[in-house]
Design a protein around this motif. Structure first.
Motif, PDB file in Angstrom:
ATOM      1  N   GLU A  42    -108.505  34.806 -45.819  1.00  0.00           N
ATOM      2  CA  GLU A  42    -109.530  33.651 -45.959  1.00  0.00           C
ATOM      3  C   GLU A  42    -110.389  33.620 -47.504  1.00  0.00           C
ATOM      4  OE1 GLU A  42    -112.122  34.585 -42.652  1.00  0.00           O
ATOM      5  OE2 GLU A  42    -110.918  34.105 -41.140  1.00  0.00           O
ATOM      6  N   SER A  43    -109.817  34.345 -48.113  1.00  0.00           N
ATOM      7  CA  SER A  43    -110.476  34.320 -49.493  1.00  0.00           C
ATOM      8  C   SER A  43    -110.268  33.055 -50.284  1.00  0.00           C
ATOM      9  CB  SER A  43    -109.553  35.190 -50.670  1.00  0.00           C
ATOM     10  OG  SER A  43    -109.878  36.856 -50.077  1.00  0.00           O
ATOM     11  N   TYR A  44    -111.006  32.533 -50.924  1.00  0.00           N
ATOM     12  CA  TYR A  44    -111.072  31.276 -51.715  1.00  0.00           C
ATOM     13  C   TYR A  44    -112.017  31.121 -52.733  1.00  0.00           C
ATOM     14  CZ  TYR A  44    -115.264  29.774 -49.239  1.00  0.00           C
ATOM     15  OH  TYR A  44    -116.562  29.646 -48.609  1.00  0.00           O
ATOM     16  N   PHE A  69    -114.321  36.720 -50.896  1.00  0.00           N
ATOM     17  CA  PHE A  69    -113.255  37.435 -51.174  1.00  0.00           C
ATOM     18  C   PHE A  69    -113.063  38.223 -49.860  1.00  0.00           C
ATOM     19  CE2 PHE A  69    -111.970  41.678 -53.348  1.00  0.00           C
ATOM     20  CZ  PHE A  69    -110.807  40.931 -54.062  1.00  0.00           C
ATOM     21  N   ASP A  70    -112.100  38.143 -48.982  1.00  0.00           N
ATOM     22  CA  ASP A  70    -111.728  38.750 -47.833  1.00  0.00           C
ATOM     23  C   ASP A  70    -111.067  39.983 -47.856  1.00  0.00           C
ATOM     24  OD1 ASP A  70    -111.472  38.853 -45.125  1.00  0.00           O
ATOM     25  OD2 ASP A  70    -109.960  37.397 -44.688  1.00  0.00           O
ATOM     26  N   LEU A  71    -111.693  40.932 -47.147  1.00  0.00           N
ATOM     27  CA  LEU A  71    -110.900  42.365 -47.099  1.00  0.00           C
ATOM     28  C   LEU A  71    -110.841  42.637 -45.469  1.00  0.00           C
ATOM     29  CD1 LEU A  71    -113.111  44.141 -49.612  1.00  0.00           C
ATOM     30  CD2 LEU A  71    -111.128  43.040 -49.905  1.00  0.00           C
ATOM     31  N   PRO A  72    -109.501  42.137 -44.640  1.00  0.00           N
ATOM     32  CA  PRO A  72    -109.428  42.078 -43.357  1.00  0.00           C
ATOM     33  C   PRO A  72    -109.330  43.483 -42.551  1.00  0.00           C
ATOM     34  CG  PRO A  72    -107.277  41.630 -44.422  1.00  0.00           C
ATOM     35  CD  PRO A  72    -108.207  41.616 -45.457  1.00  0.00           C
ATOM     36  N   ASN A  73    -108.921  44.543 -43.633  1.00  0.00           N
ATOM     37  CA  ASN A  73    -108.944  46.059 -42.878  1.00  0.00           C
ATOM     38  C   ASN A  73    -109.796  46.758 -43.063  1.00  0.00           C
ATOM     39  OD1 ASN A  73    -106.172  45.497 -41.508  1.00  0.00           O
ATOM     40  ND2 ASN A  73    -105.224  45.605 -43.223  1.00  0.00           N
ATOM     41  N   THR A  74    -110.659  46.322 -44.068  1.00  0.00           N
ATOM     42  CA  THR A  74    -111.801  47.311 -44.327  1.00  0.00           C
ATOM     43  C   THR A  74    -112.631  47.203 -42.993  1.00  0.00           C
ATOM     44  OG1 THR A  74    -112.960  45.509 -45.304  1.00  0.00           O
ATOM     45  CG2 THR A  74    -111.919  46.980 -46.662  1.00  0.00           C
ATOM     46  N   GLU A  75    -113.635  48.473 -42.793  1.00  0.00           N
ATOM     47  CA  GLU A  75    -114.498  48.501 -41.543  1.00  0.00           C
ATOM     48  C   GLU A  75    -115.369  47.362 -41.739  1.00  0.00           C
ATOM     49  OE1 GLU A  75    -117.062  52.053 -39.890  1.00  0.00           O
ATOM     50  OE2 GLU A  75    -116.575  52.182 -41.664  1.00  0.00           O
ATOM     51  N   LYS A  76    -115.630  46.905 -40.395  1.00  0.00           N
ATOM     52  CA  LYS A  76    -116.366  45.960 -40.056  1.00  0.00           C
ATOM     53  C   LYS A  76    -116.276  44.388 -41.203  1.00  0.00           C
ATOM     54  CE  LYS A  76    -120.474  48.942 -39.109  1.00  0.00           C
ATOM     55  NZ  LYS A  76    -121.798  49.338 -39.279  1.00  0.00           N
ATOM     56  N   LYS A  77    -114.898  44.167 -41.087  1.00  0.00           N
ATOM     57  CA  LYS A  77    -114.637  43.155 -41.564  1.00  0.00           C
ATOM     58  C   LYS A  77    -115.433  42.619 -43.038  1.00  0.00           C
ATOM     59  CE  LYS A  77    -112.521  39.973 -39.752  1.00  0.00           C
ATOM     60  NZ  LYS A  77    -111.120  39.336 -39.769  1.00  0.00           N
ATOM     61  N   ALA A  78    -115.396  43.384 -44.126  1.00  0.00           N
ATOM     62  CA  ALA A  78    -116.203  43.312 -45.177  1.00  0.00           C
ATOM     63  C   ALA A  78    -115.560  41.888 -46.154  1.00  0.00           C
ATOM     64  CB  ALA A  78    -116.388  44.479 -46.215  1.00  0.00           C
ATOM     65  N   LYS A  79    -116.533  41.139 -46.603  1.00  0.00           N
ATOM     66  CA  LYS A  79    -115.984  40.229 -47.432  1.00  0.00           C
ATOM     67  C   LYS A  79    -117.005  40.391 -48.805  1.00  0.00           C
ATOM     68  CE  LYS A  79    -114.278  37.084 -43.967  1.00  0.00           C
ATOM     69  NZ  LYS A  79    -114.488  37.891 -42.796  1.00  0.00           N
ATOM     70  N   LEU A  80    -116.513  40.140 -49.916  1.00  0.00           N
ATOM     71  CA  LEU A  80    -117.252  40.043 -50.988  1.00  0.00           C
ATOM     72  C   LEU A  80    -117.348  38.478 -51.300  1.00  0.00           C
ATOM     73  CD1 LEU A  80    -115.571  42.581 -53.652  1.00  0.00           C
ATOM     74  CD2 LEU A  80    -117.687  42.749 -52.319  1.00  0.00           C
ATOM     75  N   PHE A  81    -118.668  37.957 -51.761  1.00  0.00           N
ATOM     76  CA  PHE A  81    -118.931  36.718 -51.875  1.00  0.00           C
ATOM     77  C   PHE A  81    -119.554  36.240 -53.221  1.00  0.00           C
ATOM     78  CE2 PHE A  81    -122.748  38.042 -49.909  1.00  0.00           C
ATOM     79  CZ  PHE A  81    -123.591  37.605 -50.658  1.00  0.00           C
ATOM     80  N   PHE A  82    -119.407  35.247 -53.682  1.00  0.00           N
ATOM     81  CA  PHE A  82    -120.092  34.834 -54.817  1.00  0.00           C
ATOM     82  C   PHE A  82    -120.363  33.226 -54.519  1.00  0.00           C
ATOM     83  CE2 PHE A  82    -120.158  32.311 -58.758  1.00  0.00           C
ATOM     84  CZ  PHE A  82    -120.939  32.911 -59.385  1.00  0.00           C
ATOM     85  N   ASN A  83    -121.862  32.964 -55.122  1.00  0.00           N
ATOM     86  CA  ASN A  83    -122.079  31.618 -54.910  1.00  0.00           C
ATOM     87  C   ASN A  83    -123.044  31.110 -56.169  1.00  0.00           C
ATOM     88  OD1 ASN A  83    -122.874  29.093 -54.246  1.00  0.00           O
ATOM     89  ND2 ASN A  83    -123.380  29.656 -51.976  1.00  0.00           N
ATOM     90  N   ARG A 107    -126.289  31.061 -64.451  1.00  0.00           N
ATOM     91  CA  ARG A 107    -125.758  32.435 -64.142  1.00  0.00           C
ATOM     92  C   ARG A 107    -127.181  33.087 -63.402  1.00  0.00           C
ATOM     93  NH1 ARG A 107    -127.617  36.936 -66.076  1.00  0.00           N
ATOM     94  NH2 ARG A 107    -128.558  36.139 -67.854  1.00  0.00           N
ATOM     95  N   GLU A 108    -128.611  32.852 -63.870  1.00  0.00           N
ATOM     96  CA  GLU A 108    -129.541  33.195 -63.281  1.00  0.00           C
ATOM     97  C   GLU A 108    -130.073  32.954 -61.785  1.00  0.00           C
ATOM     98  OE1 GLU A 108    -130.785  29.813 -66.022  1.00  0.00           O
ATOM     99  OE2 GLU A 108    -129.477  31.418 -65.998  1.00  0.00           O
ATOM    100  N   GLU A 109    -129.421  31.791 -61.472  1.00  0.00           N
ATOM    101  CA  GLU A 109    -129.372  31.420 -60.263  1.00  0.00           C
ATOM    102  C   GLU A 109    -128.134  31.662 -59.016  1.00  0.00           C
ATOM    103  OE1 GLU A 109    -132.136  30.240 -59.178  1.00  0.00           O
ATOM    104  OE2 GLU A 109    -132.918  30.032 -60.926  1.00  0.00           O
ATOM    105  N   SER A 110    -127.255  32.377 -59.592  1.00  0.00           N
ATOM    106  CA  SER A 110    -125.998  32.650 -59.101  1.00  0.00           C
ATOM    107  C   SER A 110    -126.338  33.946 -57.892  1.00  0.00           C
ATOM    108  CB  SER A 110    -124.926  32.919 -59.786  1.00  0.00           C
ATOM    109  OG  SER A 110    -124.375  31.914 -60.568  1.00  0.00           O
ATOM    110  N   VAL A 111    -125.621  33.961 -57.016  1.00  0.00           N
ATOM    111  CA  VAL A 111    -125.682  35.285 -56.033  1.00  0.00           C
ATOM    112  C   VAL A 111    -124.410  35.766 -55.591  1.00  0.00           C
ATOM    113  CG1 VAL A 111    -128.013  34.507 -55.157  1.00  0.00           C
ATOM    114  CG2 VAL A 111    -125.825  33.803 -54.101  1.00  0.00           C
ATOM    115  N   ALA A 112    -124.419  37.195 -55.664  1.00  0.00           N
ATOM    116  CA  ALA A 112    -123.047  37.918 -55.284  1.00  0.00           C
ATOM    117  C   ALA A 112    -123.572  38.995 -54.455  1.00  0.00           C
ATOM    118  CB  ALA A 112    -122.464  38.422 -56.448  1.00  0.00           C
ATOM    119  N   GLY A 113    -122.716  39.426 -53.676  1.00  0.00           N
ATOM    120  CA  GLY A 113    -122.878  40.530 -52.799  1.00  0.00           C
ATOM    121  C   GLY A 113    -121.681  40.791 -51.748  1.00  0.00           C
ATOM    122  N   LEU A 114    -122.138  41.597 -50.527  1.00  0.00           N
ATOM    123  CA  LEU A 114    -121.079  41.836 -49.752  1.00  0.00           C
ATOM    124  C   LEU A 114    -121.564  41.336 -48.166  1.00  0.00           C
ATOM    125  CD1 LEU A 114    -118.450  43.602 -49.433  1.00  0.00           C
ATOM    126  CD2 LEU A 114    -120.181  45.737 -48.645  1.00  0.00           C
TER     127      LEU A 114
END
Length: 290
Positions: A42-44, A69-83, A107-114
């Motif tokens: 589901e990464s896009y 950023f989809d990581l399907p096999n990591t514990e608890k279905k972790a996804k990295l994201f950027f907006n 850049r100063e309004e962008s967010v990223a995380g897990l």
């Protein structure tokens, strides 16, 4: 023209494949497992451009980027994201209306995380949790938890309730409650009722939206939606602050990754004496995904 389209399509396919392949490589690194054979990653990346022409001839332009950023096999279905713009930064009106808010990619309004999305449900509630930072100096941490529950007990009606709590270090905490009802009608038409109640601690008042929409698939590439809504808040007692009517005409202009939406709208605000404010918005969405 044909060569230009072909070149653009090849470039898009290459970058999409690289993005998904990178996600799958990271997933194997963290989990030491290959993704299931039938799994669709589901990464896009979504690039959105939006231009609004106001009644007085003024122009407003948005440019936004969103990535997951989809990581399907990591514990608890972790996804990295950027907006490129934080999900809760714009007010309820700005998130609901189709017109441009004249925002640029900053850049100063962008967010990223897990993001963590457990497979298991909690008393029929689906859950997701986000932690991350707003990319500015100094960095602004934030956290968000979302609970969502669908209901299938009203015949043809499909209902869903969503509750969200969020916190930003520079803004404090807030809560958003959403209730969504949908019902199929004749052919490929659908009726939708949507209401939102939102509170932000540093404002110390409630915002409220109610919206009704009727959508129809005209062909397998085009659809149209007629929508109308009303906005309330409790800043100066509970009262109606604005209402709007509009149309969203959406067309898939190239395969399944380029979409154009045209949205005429009339907006009536109390602060403007309920005079109509007409606008026309063009929105282009380009997706890079598997």
């Amino acid at each position: 023209m044909s060569r230009s389209v072909s070149t653009a399509e090849e470039t898009r396919d290459i970058w999409s494949a690289r993005w998904v392949s990178f996600a799958e490589t990271m997933d194997r690194y963290f989990s030491s497992q290959a993704p299931p054979n039938d799994y669709v990653n589901e990464s896009y990346i979504r690039i959105q451009l939006r231009e609004t022409v106001e009644e007085q001839g003024e122009l407003g332009t948005d440019a936004r980027i969103k990535a997951k950023f989809d990581l399907p096999n990591t514990e608890k279905k972790a996804k990295l994201f950027f907006n490129s713009d934080a999900d809760n930064d714009s007010n309820l009106e700005g998130r609901t209306r189709s017109n441009s808010t004249d925002e640029r990619i900053r850049r100063e309004e962008s967010v990223a995380g897990l993001e963590f999305t457990p497979d298991s449900e909690w008393h029929k509630w689906k859950r997701s949790n986000r932690i991350g930072i707003r990319v500015r100096a100094p960095l602004v941490p934030f956290a968000r938890t979302r609970l969502r529950r669908p209901f299938n007990d009203w015949g043809l009606w499909r209902r869903e309730f969503q509750q969200e709590f969020w916190w930003y270090r520079d803004r404090g905490w807030g809560a958003t409650s959403e209730y969504d009802m949908r019902r199929p009608l004749w052919g490929a038409s659908q009726l939708r009722y949507f209401t939102v109640l939102e509170f932000e601690d540093n404002k110390d008042y409630w915002d409220h939206l109610q919206m009704l929409a009727l959508s129809t698939d005209l062909t397998d590439r085009t659809s149209i939606e007629y929508r109308g809504g009303v906005l309330f808040n409790t800043e100066n007692d509970a009262r109606l602050t604005a209402y709007f009517v509009g149309i969203n005409y959406r067309k898939r202009i190239h395969e399944d990754w380029v979409f154009l939406t045209v949205s005429p709208e009339s907006y009536f605000a109390r602060e403007d004496g309920w005079d109509a404010e007409a606008s026309l918005t063009f929105r282009l969405d380009v997706y890079f995904s598997e």
